[in-house]
Design a protein around this motif. Structure first.
Motif, PDB file in Angstrom:
ATOM      1  N   UNK A 231       0.923  -0.949  -0.081  1.00 61.75           N
ATOM      2  CA  UNK A 231      -0.108  -0.135   0.024  1.00 61.75           C
ATOM      3  C   UNK A 231       0.776   1.139   0.149  1.00 61.75           C
ATOM      4  N   UNK A 232       0.394   2.298  -0.820  1.00 65.72           N
ATOM      5  CA  UNK A 232       1.234   3.492  -0.663  1.00 65.72           C
ATOM      6  C   UNK A 232       0.298   4.467  -0.173  1.00 65.72           C
ATOM      7  N   UNK A 233       0.776   5.499   0.263  1.00 58.74           N
ATOM      8  CA  UNK A 233      -0.310   6.833   0.764  1.00 58.74           C
ATOM      9  C   UNK A 233       0.686   8.038   1.130  1.00 58.74           C
ATOM     10  N   UNK A 234      -0.303   9.021   1.290  1.00 58.22           N
ATOM     11  CA  UNK A 234       0.552  10.452   1.600  1.00 58.22           C
ATOM     12  C   UNK A 234      -0.390  10.766   2.909  1.00 58.22           C
ATOM     13  N   UNK A 235       0.394  11.138   4.005  1.00 53.37           N
ATOM     14  CA  UNK A 235       0.183  11.856   5.078  1.00 53.37           C
ATOM     15  C   UNK A 235       0.191  13.291   5.274  1.00 53.37           C
ATOM     16  N   UNK A 236      -0.605  13.960   5.616  1.00 53.25           N
ATOM     17  CA  UNK A 236      -0.229  15.496   6.000  1.00 53.25           C
ATOM     18  C   UNK A 236      -0.040  15.515   7.615  1.00 53.25           C
ATOM     19  N   UNK A 237       0.888  16.092   8.131  1.00 54.58           N
ATOM     20  CA  UNK A 237       1.273  16.259   9.662  1.00 54.58           C
ATOM     21  C   UNK A 237       1.186  17.608   9.917  1.00 54.58           C
ATOM     22  N   UNK A 238       0.272  18.166  10.704  1.00 51.92           N
ATOM     23  CA  UNK A 238       0.511  19.556  11.237  1.00 51.92           C
ATOM     24  C   UNK A 238       0.800  19.351  12.700  1.00 51.92           C
ATOM     25  N   UNK A 239       2.132  20.265  13.005  1.00 47.27           N
ATOM     26  CA  UNK A 239       2.578  20.346  14.422  1.00 47.27           C
ATOM     27  C   UNK A 239       2.167  21.722  14.880  1.00 47.27           C
ATOM     28  N   UNK A 240       1.225  21.903  15.656  1.00 45.54           N
ATOM     29  CA  UNK A 240       0.778  23.362  16.275  1.00 45.54           C
ATOM     30  C   UNK A 240       1.795  23.495  17.533  1.00 45.54           C
ATOM     31  N   UNK A 241       2.192  24.918  17.651  1.00 41.40           N
ATOM     32  CA  UNK A 241       3.142  25.292  18.735  1.00 41.40           C
ATOM     33  C   UNK A 241       4.547  24.296  18.801  1.00 41.40           C
ATOM     34  N   UNK A 242       4.837  24.405  17.440  1.00 42.48           N
ATOM     35  CA  UNK A 242       6.189  23.377  17.180  1.00 42.48           C
ATOM     36  C   UNK A 242       7.159  23.745  18.065  1.00 42.48           C
ATOM     37  N   UNK A 243       7.337  25.251  18.186  1.00 44.31           N
ATOM     38  CA  UNK A 243       8.501  25.749  19.077  1.00 44.31           C
ATOM     39  C   UNK A 243       8.332  25.871  20.388  1.00 44.31           C
ATOM     40  N   UNK A 244       7.183  25.568  20.833  1.00 46.83           N
ATOM     41  CA  UNK A 244       6.778  25.833  22.144  1.00 46.83           C
ATOM     42  C   UNK A 244       6.837  24.666  23.072  1.00 46.83           C
ATOM     43  N   UNK A 245       6.539  24.710  24.562  1.00 45.28           N
ATOM     44  CA  UNK A 245       6.508  23.779  25.412  1.00 45.28           C
ATOM     45  C   UNK A 245       5.617  22.413  25.241  1.00 45.28           C
ATOM     46  N   UNK A 246       4.466  22.571  24.554  1.00 46.20           N
ATOM     47  CA  UNK A 246       3.571  21.413  24.373  1.00 46.20           C
ATOM     48  C   UNK A 246       3.323  21.425  22.765  1.00 46.20           C
ATOM     49  N   UNK A 247       3.961  20.857  22.075  1.00 53.04           N
ATOM     50  CA  UNK A 247       3.652  20.664  20.756  1.00 53.04           C
ATOM     51  C   UNK A 247       2.404  19.871  20.446  1.00 53.04           C
ATOM     52  N   UNK A 248       1.577  20.010  19.603  1.00 50.10           N
ATOM     53  CA  UNK A 248       0.406  19.081  19.470  1.00 50.10           C
ATOM     54  C   UNK A 248       0.495  18.487  18.022  1.00 50.10           C
ATOM     55  N   UNK A 249       0.735  17.343  17.741  1.00 53.27           N
ATOM     56  CA  UNK A 249       0.830  16.829  16.423  1.00 53.27           C
ATOM     57  C   UNK A 249      -0.622  16.295  16.003  1.00 53.27           C
ATOM     58  N   UNK A 250      -1.027  16.709  14.617  1.00 54.39           N
ATOM     59  CA  UNK A 250      -2.312  15.971  13.857  1.00 54.39           C
ATOM     60  C   UNK A 250      -1.833  15.409  12.733  1.00 54.39           C
ATOM     61  N   UNK A 251      -2.097  14.128  12.638  1.00 54.79           N
ATOM     62  CA  UNK A 251      -1.782  13.434  11.159  1.00 54.79           C
ATOM     63  C   UNK A 251      -3.118  13.092  10.506  1.00 54.79           C
ATOM     64  N   UNK A 252      -2.969  13.443   9.313  1.00 54.43           N
ATOM     65  CA  UNK A 252      -4.219  13.174   8.724  1.00 54.43           C
ATOM     66  C   UNK A 252      -3.901  12.438   7.163  1.00 54.43           C
ATOM     67  N   UNK A 253      -4.511  11.235   7.020  1.00 58.47           N
ATOM     68  CA  UNK A 253      -4.269  10.565   5.739  1.00 58.47           C
ATOM     69  C   UNK A 253      -4.878  11.449   4.686  1.00 58.47           C
ATOM     70  N   UNK A 254      -4.210  11.810   3.663  1.00 66.15           N
ATOM     71  CA  UNK A 254      -4.825  12.138   2.494  1.00 66.15           C
ATOM     72  C   UNK A 254      -5.643  11.411   1.395  1.00 66.15           C
ATOM     73  N   UNK A 255      -4.679  10.147   1.072  1.00 67.01           N
ATOM     74  CA  UNK A 255      -4.632   9.303   0.160  1.00 67.01           C
ATOM     75  C   UNK A 255      -4.103   8.032   0.407  1.00 67.01           C
ATOM     76  N   UNK A 256      -4.473   6.833  -0.061  1.00 67.51           N
ATOM     77  CA  UNK A 256      -3.737   5.644  -0.152  1.00 67.51           C
ATOM     78  C   UNK A 256      -4.253   4.876  -1.205  1.00 67.51           C
ATOM     79  N   UNK A 257      -3.257   3.909  -1.685  1.00 69.53           N
ATOM     80  CA  UNK A 257      -3.525   3.036  -2.596  1.00 69.53           C
ATOM     81  C   UNK A 257      -3.023   1.436  -2.652  1.00 69.53           C
TER      82      UNK A 257
END
Length: 401
Positions: A231-257
């Motif tokens: 299977x191949x796919x592409x993920x989008x990963x957003x890291x909020x507050x990445x330079x701060x004390x409490x980074x929050x990571x959200x991963x979203x699968x955009x497409x897969x085959x």
């Protein structure tokens, strides 16, 4: 007396000259601040000080995309930064409180930083304008004009300027060199991938060469492994507050085959080529109508791309998962660059970028050769003429040349 203030760009072109992210084009904001009387065409305005700056506003609210969390989470976090330097355009002479003015045209140029100055934040290339869905992350720019009249409080006037970045174009040579990576689990099978290029935009084809090879030291055991699927796919990963004390990571699968294989591991290894089309967000509504673009954002306002701001960063990974019987599954994640423009759009920009670089060769950042400021004072004999007025029989009338 309050003033009418506006910023106008060069004739027949935008405020933004050059291509942010490409240093050879000397990206800059060019224009002039125009100040006129607001009430009464020829009532003079008192001006003590005029400055101009480019301001970046960035905000995040990671919980905004969830109705339940939105009200419970911390409020929106926002920062405001000045990009480059604030410019002083006018200050009245020493010993004078203000200048009585009928009209002012003050040319300016603000150079947008284009050097990757590492820790030196002032030299970092500013991130592109972006607004994600539900405003979970947002970056936008404004030209801010500050005007002070005598003892009155300073008044600020904001003019939005959308800014795109052009250093991720898929047509650049550095993104068109093959990238390869390998991953092993169980010491039985090696998964290797190769990407012919690694920058993609909306609707661009993504192809991956995949090779599963048995470990020659454990060949008998490796040949008993069955490759069930790849299977191949592409993920989008957003890291909020990445330079701060409490980074929050959200991963979203955009497409897969997925491709079903069902083959025993051959001695020479198993090769295949898988592909998919990079997804694009359709901004049109049910009736096929595009929403009206907001002045602060380009049209790709809600579609993410590779970018790093102060409060968030967005990254993309292409992943390949080989599922096997007789050996552990192998997952390989490879970072890729996502550009806001498709490959055809990138090709179209290349010629204009070359031209902008040729034009920028004649510009000196230390002395940009601005036109002279035009200031028409209250007692100027031709002052009314500049405003399109004249005195006829003791009365003010529109000037007809």
């Amino acid at each position: 007396m309050t003033a009418f203030v506006r910023v106008s760009g060069p004739p027949n072109s935008n405020f933004l000259v050059g291509y942010p992210g490409i240093s050879a084009t000397l990206p800059r904001i060019e224009g002039r601040v125009e100040i006129r009387p607001l009430q009464g065409v020829s009532a003079p305005v008192l001006i003590s000080l005029v400055t101009v700056s480019l301001q970046r506003r960035e905000s995040i609210h990671p919980a905004a995309d969830s109705v339940t969390k939105k009200h419970l989470a911390a409020p929106r976090k926002e920062i405001i930064d000045i990009v480059g330097k604030e410019m002083l355009l006018f200050r009245c002479p020493a010993g004078k409180e203000s200048e009585s003015v009928l009209a002012m045209d003050l040319p300016f140029v603000i150079f947008i930083p284009y050097g990757r100055g590492g820790e030196e934040i002032a030299r970092r290339v500013p991130p592109a304008s972006l607004q994600l869905d539900k405003r979970t992350a947002e970056t936008y720019y404004e030209v801010v004009v500050t005007v002070q009249s005598g003892h009155q409080q300073q008044k600020k006037y904001q003019f939005p300027v959308p800014i795109s970045r052009y250093d991720t174009l898929s047509t650049f040579g550095m993104y068109n060199r093959p990238e390869s990576a390998e991953r092993v689990t169980d010491q039985l099978v090696t998964l290797g991938i190769s990407l012919p290029r690694w920058s993609y935009g909306p609707f661009d084809p993504v192809s991956v060469y995949i090779k599963l090879s048995p470990n020659p030291d454990c060949l008998n055991k490796a040949k008993k492994v069955t490759i069930r699927s790849i299977t191949i796919g592409i993920d989008e990963e957003i890291v909020y507050n990445h330079e701060g004390d409490e980074p929050q990571r959200k991963v979203k699968k955009l497409i897969s085959h997925a491709q079903q294989v069902g083959v025993r591991m051959p001695e020479a290894g198993y090769f295949t080529n898988l592909g998919l089309v990079f997804p694009a967000k359709d901004l049109r509504d049910n009736e096929g109508i595009l929403p009206r673009a907001r002045k602060e954002f380009p049209m790709f306002a809600v579609s993410g791309f590779t970018t790093t701001g102060t409060l968030y960063k967005i990254e993309y990974f292409l992943w390949v998962l080989a599922k096997m019987a007789g050996a552990r599954d192998i997952l390989l994640r490879q970072p890729i660059v996502v550009c806001p423009f498709d490959h055809a759009g990138c090709k179209e920009e290349m010629e204009a970028i070359e031209q902008a670089a040729k034009d920028a060769a004649h510009v000196s950042p230390d002395n940009p050769m601005l036109p002279a400021a035009q200031i028409i004072k209250h007692n100027d004999p031709n002052g009314l003429k500049a405003l399109g007025m004249t005195i006829v029989g003791g009365q003010r009338k529109p000037l007809i040349e």
